[in-house]
Scaffold this motif. Structure first.
Motif, PDB file in Angstrom:
ATOM      1  N   HIS A   1       0.821  -1.208   0.000  1.00  0.00           N
ATOM      2  CA  HIS A   1       0.000   0.000   0.000  1.00  0.00           C
ATOM      3  C   HIS A   1       0.852   1.255   0.000  1.00  0.00           C
ATOM      4  O   HIS A   1       0.581   2.214  -0.717  1.00  0.00           O
ATOM      5  CB  HIS A   1      -0.924  -0.011   1.215  1.00  0.00           C
ATOM      6  N   ASP A   2       1.914   1.249   0.811  1.00  0.00           N
ATOM      7  CA  ASP A   2       2.793   2.416   0.879  1.00  0.00           C
ATOM      8  C   ASP A   2       3.515   2.658  -0.444  1.00  0.00           C
ATOM      9  O   ASP A   2       3.859   3.806  -0.764  1.00  0.00           O
ATOM     10  CB  ASP A   2       3.833   2.239   1.996  1.00  0.00           C
ATOM     11  N   THR A   3       3.732   1.597  -1.216  1.00  0.00           N
ATOM     12  CA  THR A   3       4.461   1.718  -2.477  1.00  0.00           C
ATOM     13  C   THR A   3       3.576   2.250  -3.597  1.00  0.00           C
ATOM     14  O   THR A   3       3.972   3.152  -4.343  1.00  0.00           O
ATOM     15  CB  THR A   3       5.062   0.357  -2.894  1.00  0.00           C
ATOM     16  N   ILE A   4       2.369   1.708  -3.717  1.00  0.00           N
ATOM     17  CA  ILE A   4       1.530   2.130  -4.850  1.00  0.00           C
ATOM     18  C   ILE A   4       0.571   3.266  -4.482  1.00  0.00           C
ATOM     19  O   ILE A   4      -0.002   3.902  -5.364  1.00  0.00           O
ATOM     20  CB  ILE A   4       0.759   0.945  -5.460  1.00  0.00           C
ATOM     21  N   ARG A   5       0.341   3.497  -3.192  1.00  0.00           N
ATOM     22  CA  ARG A   5      -0.342   4.696  -2.692  1.00  0.00           C
ATOM     23  C   ARG A   5      -1.811   4.778  -3.128  1.00  0.00           C
ATOM     24  O   ARG A   5      -2.298   3.951  -3.876  1.00  0.00           O
ATOM     25  CB  ARG A   5       0.404   5.972  -3.129  1.00  0.00           C
ATOM     26  N   ASN A   6      -2.468   5.801  -2.604  1.00  0.00           N
ATOM     27  CA  ASN A   6      -3.865   6.071  -2.962  1.00  0.00           C
ATOM     28  C   ASN A   6      -3.944   6.937  -4.212  1.00  0.00           C
ATOM     29  O   ASN A   6      -3.063   7.769  -4.450  1.00  0.00           O
ATOM     30  CB  ASN A   6      -4.581   6.806  -1.825  1.00  0.00           C
TER      31      ASN A   6
ATOM     32  N   VAL B   1     -14.251   0.361  -5.387  1.00  0.00           N
ATOM     33  CA  VAL B   1     -13.242   0.513  -6.432  1.00  0.00           C
ATOM     34  C   VAL B   1     -12.443   1.774  -6.145  1.00  0.00           C
ATOM     35  O   VAL B   1     -12.999   2.870  -6.108  1.00  0.00           O
ATOM     36  CB  VAL B   1     -13.889   0.609  -7.833  1.00  0.00           C
ATOM     37  N   LEU B   2     -11.150   1.625  -5.928  1.00  0.00           N
ATOM     38  CA  LEU B   2     -10.278   2.759  -5.646  1.00  0.00           C
ATOM     39  C   LEU B   2      -9.130   2.771  -6.638  1.00  0.00           C
ATOM     40  O   LEU B   2      -8.492   1.736  -6.877  1.00  0.00           O
ATOM     41  CB  LEU B   2      -9.694   2.655  -4.235  1.00  0.00           C
ATOM     42  N   SER B   3      -8.852   3.932  -7.205  1.00  0.00           N
ATOM     43  CA  SER B   3      -7.656   4.037  -8.024  1.00  0.00           C
ATOM     44  C   SER B   3      -6.447   4.105  -7.102  1.00  0.00           C
ATOM     45  O   SER B   3      -6.535   4.598  -5.984  1.00  0.00           O
ATOM     46  CB  SER B   3      -7.708   5.283  -8.922  1.00  0.00           C
ATOM     47  N   THR B   4      -5.342   3.597  -7.574  1.00  0.00           N
ATOM     48  CA  THR B   4      -4.096   3.731  -6.816  1.00  0.00           C
ATOM     49  C   THR B   4      -3.312   4.897  -7.390  1.00  0.00           C
ATOM     50  O   THR B   4      -3.755   5.568  -8.322  1.00  0.00           O
ATOM     51  CB  THR B   4      -3.253   2.445  -6.904  1.00  0.00           C
ATOM     52  N   GLY B   5      -2.122   5.137  -6.858  1.00  0.00           N
ATOM     53  CA  GLY B   5      -1.276   6.205  -7.381  1.00  0.00           C
ATOM     54  C   GLY B   5      -0.543   5.816  -8.643  1.00  0.00           C
ATOM     55  O   GLY B   5       0.202   6.622  -9.191  1.00  0.00           O
TER      56      GLY B   5
END
Length: 287
Positions: free
Chosen positions: A210-215, A230-234
């Motif tokens: 999670h910390d790597t690909i982020r929100n 459904v959430l997009s990542t960074g």
């Protein structure tokens, strides 16, 4: 069952803040008709009087019917602005279209939010930007364009994988797979799914992942058969897709590499059905 990729610290569920836009949000400033008052007023009018009092609403709905009857998932969406409608007409449209399964928001670069709500007729969306009331419209298509644009505006499909923390088991190979798939994905390629429910991933793995690909800037919820978040990542083309049971426990936790996940979008058959249903509603209201 282990906690999913997108959960609050300590395993508590992280609520998604969806701002529904429907009847209650369509009334104007103080002194005007509220949504409840407008709908009560509408109920007292016969079809001839309704048509006379709401000409712009009827015209807009007729254009929406024509648009969705010819809409396809692979063509641009169509927008219909609501700025020229009065309170009665806005609430009439809210009453007719209702609220469907998908809702959510997009965080815009200026710090404001775009709120989206699918109507009860799949493929017809109500979109409102926080800027001001003139930035409110109906949109006909598989998913509002602002969602696709926000996903495409993410900086890159590539990302740096740092040193794995102590206790990590499989985070590094999973991240390498995500990066490879994200870099290789093109619109002509089917979306690819990584199922965390079946993978031996420790809490340390999930936290590092999670910390790597982020929100990312997009949060959507579909409440069809159960709830799906459904959430997009960074990372461009990478999405978190989670399914919940009636107790709000995650039953399927995945990352999806591809375009906007299909669980949130309307299909060609939805357009045909919605055009037919909306035409029937218009005839029942106004003819």
């Amino acid at each position: 069952m282990k906690a999913g990729l997108w959960t609050a610290p300590g395993g508590a569920e992280q609520p998604i803040n969806v701002f529904p836009i429907g009847e209650g949000s369509l009334h104007a400033s103080s002194g005007s008709l509220t949504a409840v008052g407008a709908l009560a007023k509408l109920a007292t009018l016969d079809s001839a009087e309704l048509a006379k009092r709401c000409p712009n609403a009827i015209d807009l709905l007729s254009k929406v019917v024509a648009a969705i009857a010819s809409q396809k998932t692979d063509v641009p969406t169509r927008l219909f602005r609501l700025a020229n409608l009065d309170d009665l007409e806005r609430n009439l449209i809210a009453d007719i279209l209702g609220q469907g399964e998908v809702a959510g928001f997009v965080a815009l670069p200026d710090g404001s939010l775009a709120q989206i709500q699918e109507s009860a007729l799949a493929g017809i969306w109500h979109v409102r930007l926080e800027i001001d009331a003139s930035h409110e419209y109906l949109e006909v298509g598989a998913i509002p364009e602002i969602v696709k644009r926000a996903a495409a505006d993410l900086t890159a499909a590539d990302f740096k994988i740092g040193q794995a923390p102590e206790g990590a088991m499989n985070a590094l190979p999973v991240l390498a797979e995500i990066r490879e798939r994200a870099l290789a994905w093109r619109p002509s390629i089917r979306s690819q799914i990584i199922n965390f429910t079946l993978l031996p991933m420790s809490p340390v793995d999930m936290s590092f992942l999670h910390d790597t690909i982020r929100n990312g800037p997009i949060q959507l919820v579909s409440r069809g058969y159960g709830t799906c978040r459904v959430l997009s990542t960074g990372i461009r083309n990478v999405w978190s897709v989670q399914f919940f049971n009636a107790m709000d426990a995650i039953i399927l936790d995945t990352l999806e590499v591809g375009g906007v996940p299909t669980v949130a979008i309307a299909a060609d058959e939805d357009f045909e059905d919605s055009a037919e249903r909306l035409q029937e509603i218009i005839e029942a209201y106004f003819k």
